[in-house]
Every structure is written in C-alpha cells, then in structure tokens.
Design a protein around this motif. Structure first.
Motif, short mmCIF file in Angstrom:
data_model
loop_
_atom_site.label_atom_id
_atom_site.label_comp_id
_atom_site.label_asym_id
_atom_site.label_seq_id
_atom_site.Cartn_x
_atom_site.Cartn_y
_atom_site.Cartn_z
N ILE A 161 0.92 -1.18 -0.48
CA ILE A 161 0.53 0.34 0.08
C ILE A 161 0.96 1.31 -0.56
CG2 ILE A 161 -2.08 -1.38 1.51
CD1 ILE A 161 -0.95 0.40 3.81
N ASP A 162 0.05 2.44 -0.57
CA ASP A 162 1.03 3.95 -0.21
C ASP A 162 0.83 3.77 0.64
OD1 ASP A 162 1.07 3.65 -3.39
OD2 ASP A 162 -1.08 5.12 -3.23
N LYS A 163 2.79 4.49 1.26
CA LYS A 163 2.93 5.24 2.37
C LYS A 163 2.30 6.31 2.86
CE LYS A 163 7.62 3.97 1.86
NZ LYS A 163 8.85 3.75 2.16
N PRO A 164 1.44 6.63 4.07
CA PRO A 164 0.54 7.45 4.83
C PRO A 164 0.98 8.62 3.79
CG PRO A 164 1.98 6.83 5.98
CD PRO A 164 2.35 6.17 5.24
N LYS A 165 0.60 9.95 3.90
CA LYS A 165 0.99 11.45 3.78
C LYS A 165 2.33 11.67 4.29
CE LYS A 165 -2.45 13.00 1.04
NZ LYS A 165 -3.93 13.87 1.01
N SER A 166 2.35 13.28 4.69
CA SER A 166 3.79 13.40 5.14
C SER A 166 2.89 13.81 5.73
CB SER A 166 5.06 14.45 4.65
OG SER A 166 5.73 13.87 3.66
N LEU A 167 3.23 14.58 7.35
CA LEU A 167 2.33 15.13 8.53
C LEU A 167 3.32 17.02 8.72
CD1 LEU A 167 3.74 13.19 11.55
CD2 LEU A 167 1.90 13.43 10.63
N ASN A 218 10.04 2.08 10.41
CA ASN A 218 9.96 2.45 8.89
C ASN A 218 11.05 1.77 7.99
OD1 ASN A 218 9.36 4.12 6.70
ND2 ASN A 218 11.39 5.30 6.73
#
Length: 119
Positions: A33-39, A96
């Motif tokens: 799955i895609d990594k989450p968006k940056s904070l 990570n």
C-alpha cells in the motif's frame, strides 16, 4: 536355461524413466500500500519565563496574544520530554526500516533471479 537365471531377468525389465525436476518461481501476492502522507504540524511557540522576566513577559504577551495561561514544567521534566521525543523518533525510524525490508522482500524483480533458488 541357465543363462536366463544368471541374468536375473534383466533382459525383460523396462528402462527406468527419466526424472525431470522443474523449478517454479512463485511471485509474492502481498499488496504494497502507499505510504501515508507526510505530517504537516502546526508551529508551537515556546517562551522561557523566569522570575526575572515574568512581569515584562506578561505585559508583552497579553498585548500580542491575549489571554495568558501557564503550563509549568521543571527543567528535569523538559529534559525527559526531549529524551522521550528522541526515543519516539528512533522507534519510528526503525519501524520504517522494517517496512522497507518487507516491501523489498515481496517486490518481484524480473531481471534479478537468485541463482541459488534455481540450483
């Protein structure tokens, strides 16, 4: 008749079938799955207030920000907060690395075939 007994009937046996070994490489079926968006964290302003600058701070802060509220923290507690944040950062970095390791393990690369698998 004696010749037939000495040969142990090998003349009548069928030839052994050739054994063929086939190696099949199975592609992994785990979806990545895609990594989450940056904070995008909001800015926080820290003010160091001591008994020597509290009166000046109160007047400047009230003019600039409005209501004044204090959250007090000892120097030792602030040090603990900094150490805790460093541990959280290290933990996230290790997590990570683990995620990247498993993503690479299940990613199929057509041009790279492990020769040991084929032997």
């Amino acid at each position: 008749m004696s010749l037939l007994l000495l040969s142990s009937c090998s003349y009548f046996r069928e030839a052994e079938k050739e054994v063929v070994t086939v190696t099949e490489i199975v592609k992994p079926t785990i979806a990545i799955i895609d990594k989450p968006k940056s904070l995008k964290l909001d800015d926080i302003n820290w003010y160091v207030v001591t008994k020597d600058n509290i009166e000046d701070f109160k007047s400047k802060f009230a003019d600039k920000e409005g209501d004044l509220v204090f959250y007090a923290m000892s120097v030792r507690s602030y040090e603990n907060l900094a150490l805790n944040m460093a541990q959280i950062k290290e933990y996230i970095m290790k997590q990570n690395e683990i995620i990247i390791y498993y993503e690479e393990a299940v990613t199929w690369k057509e041009d790279i075939i492990d020769e040991e698998v084929l032997q």
